[in-house]
Design a protein around this motif. Structure first.
Motif, PDB file in Angstrom:
ATOM      1  N   PHE A   1       0.814  -1.218   0.000  1.00  0.00           N
ATOM      2  CA  PHE A   1       0.000   0.000   0.000  1.00  0.00           C
ATOM      3  C   PHE A   1       0.847   1.266   0.000  1.00  0.00           C
ATOM      4  N   ASP A   2       1.957   1.277   0.729  1.00  0.00           N
ATOM      5  CA  ASP A   2       2.801   2.475   0.751  1.00  0.00           C
ATOM      6  C   ASP A   2       3.359   2.780  -0.635  1.00  0.00           C
ATOM      7  N   SER A   3       3.790   1.754  -1.343  1.00  0.00           N
ATOM      8  CA  SER A   3       4.338   1.931  -2.682  1.00  0.00           C
ATOM      9  C   SER A   3       3.254   2.383  -3.664  1.00  0.00           C
ATOM     10  N   VAL A   4       2.079   1.760  -3.582  1.00  0.00           N
ATOM     11  CA  VAL A   4       0.964   2.139  -4.460  1.00  0.00           C
ATOM     12  C   VAL A   4       0.549   3.576  -4.175  1.00  0.00           C
ATOM     13  N   ARG A   5       0.445   3.914  -2.900  1.00  0.00           N
ATOM     14  CA  ARG A   5       0.050   5.270  -2.507  1.00  0.00           C
ATOM     15  C   ARG A   5       1.051   6.291  -3.036  1.00  0.00           C
ATOM     16  N   GLN A   6       2.337   5.991  -2.915  1.00  0.00           N
ATOM     17  CA  GLN A   6       3.371   6.921  -3.394  1.00  0.00           C
ATOM     18  C   GLN A   6       3.311   7.064  -4.908  1.00  0.00           C
ATOM     19  N   SER A   7       3.070   5.975  -5.636  1.00  0.00           N
ATOM     20  CA  SER A   7       2.994   6.072  -7.099  1.00  0.00           C
ATOM     21  C   SER A   7       1.833   6.967  -7.520  1.00  0.00           C
ATOM     22  N   LEU A   8       0.693   6.830  -6.849  1.00  0.00           N
ATOM     23  CA  LEU A   8      -0.454   7.671  -7.172  1.00  0.00           C
ATOM     24  C   LEU A   8      -0.202   9.125  -6.775  1.00  0.00           C
ATOM     25  N   LYS A   9       0.421   9.317  -5.638  1.00  0.00           N
ATOM     26  CA  LYS A   9       0.717  10.676  -5.174  1.00  0.00           C
ATOM     27  C   LYS A   9       1.643  11.378  -6.167  1.00  0.00           C
ATOM     28  N   ASP A  10       2.668  10.677  -6.634  1.00  0.00           N
ATOM     29  CA  ASP A  10       3.594  11.262  -7.601  1.00  0.00           C
ATOM     30  C   ASP A  10       2.877  11.640  -8.895  1.00  0.00           C
ATOM     31  N   GLN A  11       1.975  10.762  -9.372  1.00  0.00           N
ATOM     32  CA  GLN A  11       1.244  11.046 -10.601  1.00  0.00           C
ATOM     33  C   GLN A  11       0.337  12.270 -10.455  1.00  0.00           C
ATOM     34  N   LEU A  12      -0.407  12.311  -9.354  1.00  0.00           N
ATOM     35  CA  LEU A  12      -1.336  13.418  -9.144  1.00  0.00           C
ATOM     36  C   LEU A  12      -0.598  14.732  -8.926  1.00  0.00           C
ATOM     37  N   ASN A  13       0.493  14.705  -8.185  1.00  0.00           N
ATOM     38  CA  ASN A  13       1.272  15.932  -7.988  1.00  0.00           C
ATOM     39  C   ASN A  13       1.900  16.405  -9.295  1.00  0.00           C
ATOM     40  N   ALA A  14       2.356  15.480 -10.133  1.00  0.00           N
ATOM     41  CA  ALA A  14       2.916  15.856 -11.431  1.00  0.00           C
ATOM     42  C   ALA A  14       1.838  16.491 -12.314  1.00  0.00           C
ATOM     43  N   LYS A  15       0.630  15.961 -12.234  1.00  0.00           N
ATOM     44  CA  LYS A  15      -0.479  16.556 -13.011  1.00  0.00           C
ATOM     45  C   LYS A  15      -0.749  17.983 -12.539  1.00  0.00           C
TER      46      LYS A  15
ATOM     47  N   ASN B   1       4.558  33.189  -9.328  1.00  0.00           N
ATOM     48  CA  ASN B   1       3.348  33.616  -8.632  1.00  0.00           C
ATOM     49  C   ASN B   1       3.253  32.922  -7.275  1.00  0.00           C
ATOM     50  N   PRO B   2       3.302  33.667  -6.188  1.00  0.00           N
ATOM     51  CA  PRO B   2       3.219  33.033  -4.865  1.00  0.00           C
ATOM     52  C   PRO B   2       1.864  32.367  -4.619  1.00  0.00           C
ATOM     53  N   PHE B   3       0.825  32.867  -5.264  1.00  0.00           N
ATOM     54  CA  PHE B   3      -0.487  32.241  -5.098  1.00  0.00           C
ATOM     55  C   PHE B   3      -0.535  30.869  -5.770  1.00  0.00           C
ATOM     56  N   ALA B   4       0.186  30.720  -6.877  1.00  0.00           N
ATOM     57  CA  ALA B   4       0.275  29.418  -7.540  1.00  0.00           C
ATOM     58  C   ALA B   4       1.010  28.426  -6.645  1.00  0.00           C
ATOM     59  N   ALA B   5       2.056  28.887  -5.969  1.00  0.00           N
ATOM     60  CA  ALA B   5       2.783  28.014  -5.041  1.00  0.00           C
ATOM     61  C   ALA B   5       1.884  27.606  -3.883  1.00  0.00           C
ATOM     62  N   LEU B   6       1.084  28.562  -3.387  1.00  0.00           N
ATOM     63  CA  LEU B   6       0.131  28.239  -2.323  1.00  0.00           C
ATOM     64  C   LEU B   6      -0.903  27.231  -2.818  1.00  0.00           C
ATOM     65  N   GLY B   7      -1.379  27.428  -4.035  1.00  0.00           N
ATOM     66  CA  GLY B   7      -2.332  26.493  -4.625  1.00  0.00           C
ATOM     67  C   GLY B   7      -1.745  25.105  -4.781  1.00  0.00           C
ATOM     68  N   ALA B   8      -0.471  25.036  -5.164  1.00  0.00           N
ATOM     69  CA  ALA B   8       0.195  23.735  -5.322  1.00  0.00           C
ATOM     70  C   ALA B   8       0.308  23.024  -3.984  1.00  0.00           C
ATOM     71  N   SER B   9       0.613  23.779  -2.911  1.00  0.00           N
ATOM     72  CA  SER B   9       0.722  23.126  -1.600  1.00  0.00           C
ATOM     73  C   SER B   9      -0.649  22.674  -1.097  1.00  0.00           C
ATOM     74  N   LEU B  10      -1.678  23.459  -1.372  1.00  0.00           N
ATOM     75  CA  LEU B  10      -3.040  23.037  -1.011  1.00  0.00           C
ATOM     76  C   LEU B  10      -3.462  21.808  -1.808  1.00  0.00           C
ATOM     77  N   ALA B  11      -3.098  21.792  -3.092  1.00  0.00           N
ATOM     78  CA  ALA B  11      -3.412  20.629  -3.924  1.00  0.00           C
ATOM     79  C   ALA B  11      -2.701  19.390  -3.402  1.00  0.00           C
ATOM     80  N   ASN B  12      -1.451  19.560  -2.933  1.00  0.00           N
ATOM     81  CA  ASN B  12      -0.698  18.440  -2.370  1.00  0.00           C
ATOM     82  C   ASN B  12      -1.407  17.878  -1.138  1.00  0.00           C
ATOM     83  N   MET B  13      -1.920  18.764  -0.274  1.00  0.00           N
ATOM     84  CA  MET B  13      -2.661  18.298   0.909  1.00  0.00           C
ATOM     85  C   MET B  13      -3.955  17.595   0.498  1.00  0.00           C
TER      86      MET B  13
END
Length: 188
Positions: free
Chosen positions: A48-62, A74-86
């Motif tokens: 599960f940890d490996s599967v979860r990490q593979s999906l996390k990497d794909q979604l974050n890359a998207k 743009n600092p707001f884009a960076a904030l948006g990226a961190s919110l998207a990561n959460m």
């Protein structure tokens, strides 16, 4: 001498046969565990940890592709990226369950709050056609799947619906065993 040689040759053929068939056996065990809703048996076949990490990497890359070069400027884009990561972490916590993986294997979209229930009791008519009650028919796991080796240590099961690839389930060799280590989603 001939008997020993024949026995040794038979043993070698058996070991090689198992080595080639092992990923198909693992796919069958995953499908059986998911159909029976046996989360413990499924957990034995999935990292599960490996599967979860593979999906996390794909979604974050998207998310990074969607935002493009705006993150550095743009600092707001960076904030948006961190919110998207959460948000990605929260979604994966919801979907990375045996039931969520089983739905992906059927080519369905997982939904939050999938109940972890026990297998339905048998109907008593041997699973013949028409034995399911209306509205409870589920698509069989890996029903429209293609399977095959991609390398000596990598085996891929591709699940499709009528028109599109839904997901690739990547099994990796772990010694003599095989484990589901990644799920590749078509995020295009």
């Amino acid at each position: 001498m001939r008997k020993t040689t024949s026995l040794l040759l038979l043993l070698i053929i058996g070991v090689l046969g198992y080595g080639v068939a092992a990923p198909w056996i693992t796919v069958y065990q995953i499908r059986d565990a998911a159909d029976q809703r046996d989360s413990q048996a499924l957990a034995e076949q999935v990292e599960f940890d490996s599967v979860r990490q593979s999906l996390k990497d794909q979604l974050n890359a998207k998310v990074q592709r969607e935002l493009g070069g705006d993150i550095k400027q743009n600092p707001f884009a960076a904030l948006g990226a961190s919110l998207a990561n959460m948000m990605v972490d929260g979604l994966l916590d919801t979907y990375m369950t045996p039931a969520g993986i089983a739905r992906l294997m059927r080519g369905e979209t997982p939904a939050p709050g999938i109940p972890e229930s026990r297998p339905e009791p048998p109907t008593g008519n041997g699973g013949e056609a028409g034995s399911d009650t209306p509205g409870t028919e589920r698509k069989k796991l890996f029903a429209d799947a293609r399977m095959g080796y991609r390398s000596l240590h990598r085996f891929v099961v591709t699940v499709t619906d009528d028109r599109h690839r839904q997901a690739d389930f990547v099994l990796s060799r772990r010694g003599l065993d095989w484990k589901l280590t990644a799920i590749v989603l078509p995020l295009d």
